[in-house]
Design an enzyme around this catalytic site. Structure first.
Site, PDB file in Angstrom:
ATOM      1  N   ASP A   1       0.860  -1.188   0.000  1.00 44.57           N
ATOM      2  CA  ASP A   1       0.000   0.000   0.000  1.00 44.57           C
ATOM      3  C   ASP A   1       0.896   1.238   0.000  1.00 44.57           C
ATOM      4  O   ASP A   1       1.827   1.323   0.805  1.00 44.57           O
ATOM      5  CB  ASP A   1      -0.907  -0.027   1.243  1.00 44.57           C
ATOM      6  CG  ASP A   1      -2.041   0.990   1.155  1.00 44.57           C
ATOM      7  OD1 ASP A   1      -1.750   2.183   0.943  1.00 44.57           O
ATOM      8  OD2 ASP A   1      -3.205   0.595   1.309  1.00 44.57           O
TER       9      ASP A   1
ATOM     10  N   GLN B   1     -14.515   2.353   1.488  1.00 47.23           N
ATOM     11  CA  GLN B   1     -13.797   1.938   0.269  1.00 47.23           C
ATOM     12  C   GLN B   1     -13.491   3.157  -0.604  1.00 47.23           C
ATOM     13  O   GLN B   1     -14.361   4.005  -0.835  1.00 47.23           O
ATOM     14  CB  GLN B   1     -14.638   0.926  -0.533  1.00 47.23           C
ATOM     15  CG  GLN B   1     -13.869   0.344  -1.720  1.00 47.23           C
ATOM     16  CD  GLN B   1     -14.669  -0.711  -2.486  1.00 47.23           C
ATOM     17  OE1 GLN B   1     -15.862  -0.882  -2.267  1.00 47.23           O
ATOM     18  NE2 GLN B   1     -13.998  -1.406  -3.383  1.00 47.23           N
TER      19      GLN B   1
ATOM     20  N   HIS C   1     -10.120  -5.756  -2.668  1.00 39.15           N
ATOM     21  CA  HIS C   1      -8.803  -5.924  -2.041  1.00 39.15           C
ATOM     22  C   HIS C   1      -8.957  -6.128  -0.546  1.00 39.15           C
ATOM     23  O   HIS C   1      -9.902  -5.643   0.072  1.00 39.15           O
ATOM     24  CB  HIS C   1      -7.895  -4.715  -2.308  1.00 39.15           C
ATOM     25  CG  HIS C   1      -8.492  -3.410  -1.911  1.00 39.15           C
ATOM     26  ND1 HIS C   1      -9.391  -2.728  -2.702  1.00 39.15           N
ATOM     27  CD2 HIS C   1      -8.329  -2.650  -0.799  1.00 39.15           C
ATOM     28  CE1 HIS C   1      -9.754  -1.615  -2.091  1.00 39.15           C
ATOM     29  NE2 HIS C   1      -9.135  -1.543  -0.932  1.00 39.15           N
ATOM     30  N   PHE C   2      -7.988  -6.860  -0.004  1.00 40.84           N
ATOM     31  CA  PHE C   2      -7.866  -7.019   1.446  1.00 40.84           C
ATOM     32  C   PHE C   2      -6.624  -6.266   1.907  1.00 40.84           C
ATOM     33  O   PHE C   2      -5.567  -6.368   1.273  1.00 40.84           O
ATOM     34  CB  PHE C   2      -7.723  -8.503   1.820  1.00 40.84           C
ATOM     35  CG  PHE C   2      -9.024  -9.256   1.850  1.00 40.84           C
ATOM     36  CD1 PHE C   2      -9.566  -9.757   0.676  1.00 40.84           C
ATOM     37  CD2 PHE C   2      -9.707  -9.463   3.041  1.00 40.84           C
ATOM     38  CE1 PHE C   2     -10.769 -10.450   0.692  1.00 40.84           C
ATOM     39  CE2 PHE C   2     -10.904 -10.163   3.069  1.00 40.84           C
ATOM     40  CZ  PHE C   2     -11.443 -10.662   1.891  1.00 40.84           C
ATOM     41  N   HIS C   3      -6.751  -5.530   3.018  1.00 39.41           N
ATOM     42  CA  HIS C   3      -5.620  -4.896   3.676  1.00 39.41           C
ATOM     43  C   HIS C   3      -5.013  -5.886   4.667  1.00 39.41           C
ATOM     44  O   HIS C   3      -5.748  -6.483   5.478  1.00 39.41           O
ATOM     45  CB  HIS C   3      -6.060  -3.671   4.482  1.00 39.41           C
ATOM     46  CG  HIS C   3      -6.675  -2.586   3.668  1.00 39.41           C
ATOM     47  ND1 HIS C   3      -5.979  -1.462   3.277  1.00 39.41           N
ATOM     48  CD2 HIS C   3      -7.928  -2.431   3.166  1.00 39.41           C
ATOM     49  CE1 HIS C   3      -6.779  -0.664   2.584  1.00 39.41           C
ATOM     50  NE2 HIS C   3      -7.972  -1.230   2.507  1.00 39.41           N
TER      51      HIS C   3
HETATM   52  P1  5GP Z   1      -9.820   1.181   0.404  1.00 39.32           P
HETATM   53  O1  5GP Z   1     -10.225   2.436   1.100  1.00 39.32           O
HETATM   54  O2  5GP Z   1     -10.393   1.175  -0.999  1.00 39.32           O
HETATM   55  O3  5GP Z   1     -10.091  -0.055   1.174  1.00 39.32           O
HETATM   56  O4  5GP Z   1      -8.246   1.222   0.305  1.00 39.32           O
HETATM   57  C1  5GP Z   1      -7.525   1.603  -0.813  1.00 39.32           C
HETATM   58  C2  5GP Z   1      -6.070   1.575  -0.421  1.00 39.32           C
HETATM   59  O5  5GP Z   1      -5.307   1.755  -1.593  1.00 39.32           O
HETATM   60  C3  5GP Z   1      -5.641   2.682   0.550  1.00 39.32           C
HETATM   61  O6  5GP Z   1      -5.082   2.086   1.706  1.00 39.32           O
HETATM   62  C4  5GP Z   1      -4.633   3.499  -0.237  1.00 39.32           C
HETATM   63  O7  5GP Z   1      -3.555   3.930   0.568  1.00 39.32           O
HETATM   64  C5  5GP Z   1      -4.185   2.542  -1.307  1.00 39.32           C
HETATM   65  N1  5GP Z   1      -3.819   3.153  -2.566  1.00 39.32           N
HETATM   66  C6  5GP Z   1      -4.422   4.199  -3.187  1.00 39.32           C
HETATM   67  N2  5GP Z   1      -3.823   4.453  -4.368  1.00 39.32           N
HETATM   68  C7  5GP Z   1      -2.831   3.544  -4.494  1.00 39.32           C
HETATM   69  C8  5GP Z   1      -1.855   3.294  -5.522  1.00 39.32           C
HETATM   70  O8  5GP Z   1      -1.796   3.967  -6.542  1.00 39.32           O
HETATM   71  N3  5GP Z   1      -0.995   2.271  -5.302  1.00 39.32           N
HETATM   72  C9  5GP Z   1      -1.029   1.502  -4.168  1.00 39.32           C
HETATM   73  N4  5GP Z   1      -0.115   0.539  -4.066  1.00 39.32           N
HETATM   74  N5  5GP Z   1      -1.915   1.706  -3.189  1.00 39.32           N
HETATM   75  C10 5GP Z   1      -2.811   2.720  -3.356  1.00 39.32           C
END
Ligand code: 5GP
Length: 142
Positions: A36, A99, A105-107
């Site tokens: 991330d 989101q 995706h999983f963190h």
């Molecule tokens: P969500 O809120 O959708 O669960 O999490 C999206 C995650 O993607 C966030 O933790 C954010 O830091 C990460 N993220 C956003 N843009 C990018 C990117 O361009 N590359 C990577 N590797 N992670 C990203």
């Protein structure tokens, strides 16, 4: 309410296609794991399926066994690589649930007793630090 359609121009779709860079730690036939860019703790890794789905709600059930198997594999490696006391695994569905990127995706986030997480989607990490953290995970994966 039904979920909106999958948008194949989302950031993770572009990462999967190789159109934008990522720091990858693992790939197999069905899944990819990469760092991330705005980690909530050092070692924060994302696991995604290669098949398109906006989140868990519209995912093909056939993709899920592969996905959760990779989640477990990365969680074990992250725990070892960062000598973590625990591993936080999170997955958000739609903006109301937090989101921000609309490819499932999983963190995977290593946790240490008494150490608070940084904010979600907070600050961009230095590329060299991401690369070094990825190296530790790859090493733990063997
Ligand atoms: P969500 O809120 O959708 O669960 O999490 C999206 C995650 O993607 C966030 O933790 C954010 O830091 C990460 N993220 C956003 N843009 C990018 C990117 O361009 N590359 C990577 N590797 N992670 C990203």
């Amino acid at each position: 309410m039904t979920s909106p359609a999958y948008d194949s121009n989302n950031i993770f779709a572009k990462i999967l296609k190789g159109d934008i860079p990522s720091v990858r730690v693992y790939e197999d036939e069905h899944t990819v794991a990469f760092m991330d860019v705005m980690p909530q703790s050092p070692g924060h890794t994302l696991v995604v399926p290669k098949s398109p789905s906006r989140n868990l709600l519209d995912a093909d059930p056939a993709a899920l066994p592969h996905l959760i198997t990779t989640v477990q594999k990365i969680a074990v490696a992250v725990q070892e690589a960062f000598d973590a006391d625990g591993v936080y695994i999170a997955q958000f569905n739609e903006p109301a649930a937090g989101q921000t990127v609309f490819h499932l995706h999983f963190h995977i986030i290593p946790r240490h007793e008494g150490v608070a997480l940084k904010p979600h989607s907070g600050k961009m990490e230095d590329g060299a630090i991401l690369a070094e953290n990825a190296r530790k995970i790859v090493e733990a994966l063997g």
